[in-house]
Scaffold this motif. Structure first.
Motif, PDB file in Angstrom:
ATOM      1  N   GLU A  19       0.883  -1.178   0.000  1.00 63.81           N
ATOM      2  CA  GLU A  19       0.000   0.000   0.000  1.00 63.81           C
ATOM      3  C   GLU A  19       0.917   1.222   0.000  1.00 63.81           C
ATOM      4  O   GLU A  19       2.047   1.173   0.498  1.00 63.81           O
ATOM      5  CB  GLU A  19      -0.919   0.029   1.239  1.00 63.81           C
TER       6      GLU A  19
ATOM      7  N   ARG B  86       0.695  -6.729  -4.643  1.00 66.38           N
ATOM      8  CA  ARG B  86       0.177  -7.773  -3.741  1.00 66.38           C
ATOM      9  C   ARG B  86       0.183  -9.100  -4.485  1.00 66.38           C
ATOM     10  O   ARG B  86      -0.283  -9.165  -5.620  1.00 66.38           O
ATOM     11  CB  ARG B  86      -1.260  -7.453  -3.288  1.00 66.38           C
TER      12      ARG B  86
ATOM     13  N   GLU C 141      -1.665 -11.512  -5.041  1.00 66.10           N
ATOM     14  CA  GLU C 141      -3.057 -11.975  -4.959  1.00 66.10           C
ATOM     15  C   GLU C 141      -3.132 -13.408  -5.477  1.00 66.10           C
ATOM     16  O   GLU C 141      -2.616 -13.713  -6.555  1.00 66.10           O
ATOM     17  CB  GLU C 141      -3.966 -11.093  -5.822  1.00 66.10           C
TER      18      GLU C 141
ATOM     19  N   PHE D  25      -9.589  -5.813 -12.087  1.00 68.18           N
ATOM     20  CA  PHE D  25     -10.187  -5.570 -10.769  1.00 68.18           C
ATOM     21  C   PHE D  25      -9.226  -5.975  -9.650  1.00 68.18           C
ATOM     22  O   PHE D  25      -9.074  -5.271  -8.660  1.00 68.18           O
ATOM     23  CB  PHE D  25     -11.509  -6.336 -10.627  1.00 68.18           C
TER      24      PHE D  25
ATOM     25  N   MET E 272      -5.358  -7.061  -9.286  1.00 67.99           N
ATOM     26  CA  MET E 272      -4.084  -7.247  -9.992  1.00 67.99           C
ATOM     27  C   MET E 272      -2.962  -7.487  -8.981  1.00 67.99           C
ATOM     28  O   MET E 272      -3.123  -7.216  -7.793  1.00 67.99           O
ATOM     29  CB  MET E 272      -3.752  -5.977 -10.794  1.00 67.99           C
TER      30      MET E 272
ATOM     31  N   PHE F 179      -0.540  -2.816  -9.139  1.00 68.35           N
ATOM     32  CA  PHE F 179      -1.624  -1.868  -9.408  1.00 68.35           C
ATOM     33  C   PHE F 179      -1.238  -0.505  -8.859  1.00 68.35           C
ATOM     34  O   PHE F 179      -0.141  -0.324  -8.329  1.00 68.35           O
ATOM     35  CB  PHE F 179      -2.945  -2.375  -8.807  1.00 68.35           C
TER      36      PHE F 179
ATOM     37  N   GLN G 202      -2.411   2.965  -6.575  1.00 64.43           N
ATOM     38  CA  GLN G 202      -3.355   3.494  -5.586  1.00 64.43           C
ATOM     39  C   GLN G 202      -3.294   5.018  -5.544  1.00 64.43           C
ATOM     40  O   GLN G 202      -2.244   5.607  -5.825  1.00 64.43           O
ATOM     41  CB  GLN G 202      -3.006   2.976  -4.193  1.00 64.43           C
TER      42      GLN G 202
ATOM     43  N   GLU H 174      -3.980   7.528  -2.556  1.00 66.06           N
ATOM     44  CA  GLU H 174      -4.324   7.494  -1.133  1.00 66.06           C
ATOM     45  C   GLU H 174      -4.119   8.869  -0.506  1.00 66.06           C
ATOM     46  O   GLU H 174      -3.191   9.599  -0.855  1.00 66.06           O
ATOM     47  CB  GLU H 174      -3.469   6.475  -0.391  1.00 66.06           C
TER      48      GLU H 174
ATOM     49  N   TYR I  93      -5.645  -2.076  11.755  1.00 66.20           N
ATOM     50  CA  TYR I  93      -5.354  -0.689  12.118  1.00 66.20           C
ATOM     51  C   TYR I  93      -6.602   0.182  12.301  1.00 66.20           C
ATOM     52  O   TYR I  93      -6.476   1.352  12.644  1.00 66.20           O
ATOM     53  CB  TYR I  93      -4.455  -0.046  11.050  1.00 66.20           C
TER      54      TYR I  93
ATOM     55  N   GLU J 154     -16.105  -3.331  -4.381  1.00 66.12           N
ATOM     56  CA  GLU J 154     -15.344  -2.204  -3.830  1.00 66.12           C
ATOM     57  C   GLU J 154     -14.481  -1.483  -4.868  1.00 66.12           C
ATOM     58  O   GLU J 154     -13.766  -2.102  -5.633  1.00 66.12           O
ATOM     59  CB  GLU J 154     -14.423  -2.742  -2.725  1.00 66.12           C
ATOM     60  N   VAL J 155     -14.580  -0.136  -4.823  1.00 65.76           N
ATOM     61  CA  VAL J 155     -13.691   0.694  -5.631  1.00 65.76           C
ATOM     62  C   VAL J 155     -12.737   1.457  -4.719  1.00 65.76           C
ATOM     63  O   VAL J 155     -11.593   1.713  -5.060  1.00 65.76           O
ATOM     64  CB  VAL J 155     -14.502   1.745  -6.440  1.00 65.76           C
ATOM     65  N   GLU J 156     -13.252   1.829  -3.559  1.00 63.64           N
ATOM     66  CA  GLU J 156     -12.493   2.708  -2.671  1.00 63.64           C
ATOM     67  C   GLU J 156     -12.774   2.333  -1.216  1.00 63.64           C
ATOM     68  O   GLU J 156     -13.884   1.929  -0.885  1.00 63.64           O
ATOM     69  CB  GLU J 156     -12.958   4.152  -2.929  1.00 63.64           C
TER      70      GLU J 156
ATOM     71  N   HIS K 174     -11.152   4.643   5.649  1.00 64.56           N
ATOM     72  CA  HIS K 174     -10.838   3.971   6.908  1.00 64.56           C
ATOM     73  C   HIS K 174     -10.448   4.968   7.981  1.00 64.56           C
ATOM     74  O   HIS K 174      -9.693   5.904   7.712  1.00 64.56           O
ATOM     75  CB  HIS K 174      -9.659   3.009   6.721  1.00 64.56           C
TER      76      HIS K 174
ATOM     77  N   GLU L 267      -8.305   7.821   6.375  1.00 61.28           N
ATOM     78  CA  GLU L 267      -7.673   7.584   5.071  1.00 61.28           C
ATOM     79  C   GLU L 267      -8.734   7.367   4.001  1.00 61.28           C
ATOM     80  O   GLU L 267      -9.745   6.714   4.248  1.00 61.28           O
ATOM     81  CB  GLU L 267      -6.799   6.340   5.204  1.00 61.28           C
TER      82      GLU L 267
ATOM     83  N   GLY M  71      -8.190   2.581  -5.843  1.00 59.14           N
ATOM     84  CA  GLY M  71      -7.324   1.997  -6.867  1.00 59.14           C
ATOM     85  C   GLY M  71      -7.563   2.687  -8.200  1.00 59.14           C
ATOM     86  O   GLY M  71      -8.709   2.812  -8.636  1.00 59.14           O
TER      87      GLY M  71
ATOM     88  N   ARG N  23      -9.094   0.124 -10.605  1.00 52.81           N
ATOM     89  CA  ARG N  23     -10.528  -0.153 -10.377  1.00 52.81           C
ATOM     90  C   ARG N  23     -11.379   1.005 -10.850  1.00 52.81           C
ATOM     91  O   ARG N  23     -12.490   0.824 -11.349  1.00 52.81           O
ATOM     92  CB  ARG N  23     -10.795  -0.413  -8.902  1.00 52.81           C
TER      93      ARG N  23
HETATM   94  N1  GAP Z   1      -4.130   1.781   2.543  1.00 53.48           N
HETATM   95  C1  GAP Z   1      -5.330   1.079   2.645  1.00 53.48           C
HETATM   96  C2  GAP Z   1      -5.504   0.056   1.619  1.00 53.48           C
HETATM   97  O1  GAP Z   1      -4.593  -0.262   0.876  1.00 53.48           O
HETATM   98  P1  GAP Z   1      -7.275  -1.586   0.605  1.00 53.48           P
HETATM   99  O2  GAP Z   1      -8.757  -1.638   0.829  1.00 53.48           O
HETATM  100  O3  GAP Z   1      -6.496  -2.829   0.762  1.00 53.48           O
HETATM  101  O4  GAP Z   1      -6.752  -0.431   1.581  1.00 53.48           O
HETATM  102  C3  GAP Z   1      -7.509   0.232  -1.252  1.00 53.48           C
HETATM  103  O5  GAP Z   1      -7.013  -1.019  -0.854  1.00 53.48           O
HETATM  104  C4  GAP Z   1      -7.949   0.216  -2.694  1.00 53.48           C
HETATM  105  O6  GAP Z   1      -6.884  -0.231  -3.527  1.00 53.48           O
HETATM  106  C5  GAP Z   1      -9.094  -0.734  -2.987  1.00 53.48           C
HETATM  107  O7  GAP Z   1     -10.338  -0.132  -2.709  1.00 53.48           O
HETATM  108  C6  GAP Z   1      -8.910  -0.994  -4.462  1.00 53.48           C
HETATM  109  O8  GAP Z   1      -9.481   0.051  -5.242  1.00 53.48           O
HETATM  110  C7  GAP Z   1      -7.415  -0.947  -4.631  1.00 53.48           C
HETATM  111  N2  GAP Z   1      -6.853  -2.307  -4.650  1.00 53.48           N
HETATM  112  C8  GAP Z   1      -6.524  -3.068  -3.575  1.00 53.48           C
HETATM  113  N3  GAP Z   1      -6.030  -4.259  -3.965  1.00 53.48           N
HETATM  114  C9  GAP Z   1      -6.043  -4.238  -5.328  1.00 53.48           C
HETATM  115  C10 GAP Z   1      -5.651  -5.171  -6.343  1.00 53.48           C
HETATM  116  N4  GAP Z   1      -5.121  -6.344  -6.038  1.00 53.48           N
HETATM  117  N5  GAP Z   1      -5.823  -4.816  -7.648  1.00 53.48           N
HETATM  118  C11 GAP Z   1      -6.338  -3.614  -7.980  1.00 53.48           C
HETATM  119  N6  GAP Z   1      -6.719  -2.705  -7.070  1.00 53.48           N
HETATM  120  C12 GAP Z   1      -6.575  -2.996  -5.774  1.00 53.48           C
END
Ligand code: GAP
Length: 514
Positions: free
Chosen positions: A217, A249, A251, A259, A261, A264, A266, A268, A314, A331-333, A336, A371, A375, A378
């Protein structure tokens, strides 16, 4: 066309028109990694500008930074990612496929909701104008049976996630009779935790290399710079630090195109506030962010909040902004309330005092943080899914048009000489020279005008400007509007003001009404 078919078409369209390509495609691609093409990168840059300006330009108490991807490894111990940034995974012994256990249960819940929606539709047809949906939902034995099963699973699921009870998670999967989509069996392994961070070595092994992580992140780059920015910017609470950058990540269940990846981007923003005011700010930022989404005009009904059942390590409050994608609301955003967890932990792990002296309260403390985290990819997918439209025209022809909000469109204007002679291309080039310092402009002289319009519709260009023989006589051109397909004749000198009015970020920002 089903939503699934629509989504497949959208993915094909993204490739055909230079928006998104699989990464290293000549080697058959790399799982859940994508490249943005010539049109994709423009749309992506415009999305980032929409976000960045709405944070940094429109708020005099928010500033931006650009921190490095590599960070000191202790960062990730302090943030809790080394210990707790895990996904619960389960394997099907027959297909040998691996799944996220929580996603299997969430998909099961979504299926129950679909069942209820189907019951409602059946009843609506049966009772016609006498149908009362609220009453039906409250009294139908079938609906009540599904709901009560769902509620019971939901309670167990939340408890299992919160207490990290992996055996119970597996039991829920068995009790819900969830089968592997590939093998169709319920032959599941135990559930195990899997850390999502990518690691690599910094320095040569002989020198004693350090394990470093690709940041999962961008937020931590902001936290470790809190003191630098607060001091050098002489920032007073409440204030925010914004950042756009790559995150990584590993994943395991990578699906639904861009959606989810592995690499990707962010956007923030960490908003630092007085302890005790965080819930007020959390709720304010919820409204502000929802208004930012809705200003794009894709329909308020396509957005909703989803409050978290399981809070991250957290957070003391968290919600998602969800968008109605072709595969459902997702989820798009995330918004927190992260308390003083991160700054507090960095203070502890670094041994440096990370505090704010509050002149109003006459005391020093570790600020609390709200926060907003979205993404870019997304957001890109949200725009493409909402913009992609197939239309049947009055003359029987069909067109695919991307109704991308004009300010975000990759190309703003396509200039086209009707024919490739008689001085028309030269006039077209002059128009481009006049507009190109402000906007992305395309020049197209190939094929019939109809075909050229279709090409521009398919990439979402808001205006096509045609130069014809009348232009040589009276200095006017035909402007054809993407969405209405209406055409008008206007003076070349008036073009700039017209385009500006429709594509400017200023007009989009004015629509953000929290
Ligand atoms: N700092 C807080 C944080 O990272 P998160 O909910 O894990 O929170 C935030 O991620 C945003 O990042 C998500 O709402 C999404 O839009 C984007 N996101 C998270 N993981 C992703 C992934 N593997 N691929 C694409 N977008 C991703």
């Amino acid at each position: 066309m089903t939503q699934e078919e629509l989504f497949k078409k959208l993915i094909a369209h993204c490739k055909e028109y230079g928006f998104i390509f699989p990464s290293s495609e000549i080697y058959d691609g790399l799982g859940a990694v994508y490249d943005y093409g010539q049109n994709g990168v423009e749309l992506k840059n415009n999305i980032k500008r929409y976000w960045w300006d709405s944070m940094v330009k429109l708020n005099d108490n928010i500033v931006g930074i650009d921190a490095a991807i590599f960070m000191h490894p202790k960062t990730w111990e302090a943030s809790g990612h080394v210990g707790a940034f895990n996904d619960p995974l389960i394997d099907n012994k027959d297909s040998k496929k691996r799944y996220r256990a929580d996603v299997l249960v969430e998909d099961w819940m979504a299926k129950q909701e679909e069942k209820i929606a189907k019951e409602v539709e059946k009843a609506r047809k049966r009772f016609k104008e006498n149908f009362n949906e609220e009453q039906y939902l409250a009294t139908s034995p079938r609906v009540l049976e599904i709901k009560s099963k769902m509620d019971a699973i939901h309670t167990r699921f939340t408890e299992a996630l919160n207490s990290n009870d992996l055996a119970e998670l597996r039991q829920i999967i068995l009790d819900c009779e969830i089968v592997c989509p590939i093998s169709g069996t319920r032959n599941w392994t135990d559930v195990r935790q899997f850390n999502l961070m990518f690691s690599t070595q910094m320095g040569s092994t002989a020198d004693g290399a350090n394990t470093v992580y690709l940041r999962p992140e961008t937020a931590q780059g902001i936290f470790v710079n809190y003191l630098n920015v607060q001091k050098t910017g002489r920032m007073k609470l409440p204030f925010g630090i914004a950042q756009i950058g790559k995150a990584f990540r590993n994943e395991i269940v990578a699906r639904q195109f861009i959606f989810r990846m592995r690499e990707f981007e962010q956007m923030e923003m960490q908003f630092f506030v007085q302890p005790g005011t965080e819930m007020e700010w959390w709720s304010k930022w919820k409204d502000t962010r929802m208004a930012w989404h809705r200003a794009l005009g894709f329909g308020d009904e396509n957005y909703r909040f989803h409050d978290h059942d399981k809070l991250a390590h957290y957070a003391n409050a968290a919600t998602d902004v969800e968008f109605n994608f072709p595969f459902g609301f997702k989820e798009v955003e995330g918004i927190h309330s992260r308390t003083d967890f991160d700054l507090g932990r960095h203070q502890e792990y670094s041994g440096k005092k990370i505090q704010y002296f509050d002149p109003e309260r006459g005391e020093s403390y570790v600020p609390y943080v709200v926060e907003t985290s979205i993404g870019v990819d997304r957001m890109f997918l949200q725009i493409m899914s909402a913009a992609y439209t197939e239309e049947k025209l009055d003359n029987g022809e069909e067109r695919v048009v991307l109704r991308i909000p004009a300010a975000l469109a990759p190309t703003k204007v396509a200039v086209m000489p009707l024919v490739k002679k008689d001085g028309l291309p030269e006039v077209a080039r002059q128009i481009i020279d006049e507009l190109k310092y402000d906007y992305n402009i395309a020049y197209d002289e190939k094929d019939s005008i109809g075909k050229r319009y279709r090409r521009q519709d398919a990439i979402g260009t808001p205006f096509c400007v045609t130069v014809d023989h009348q232009t040589l006589e009276d200095g006017t051109v035909t402007v054809r509007h993407r969405d209405t397909m209406l055409q008008e004749r206007i003076k070349i000198e008036a073009l700039r003001a017209m385009v500006d009015n429709e594509v400017s970020f200023r007009e989009l920002f004015k629509k953000i009404k929290a």
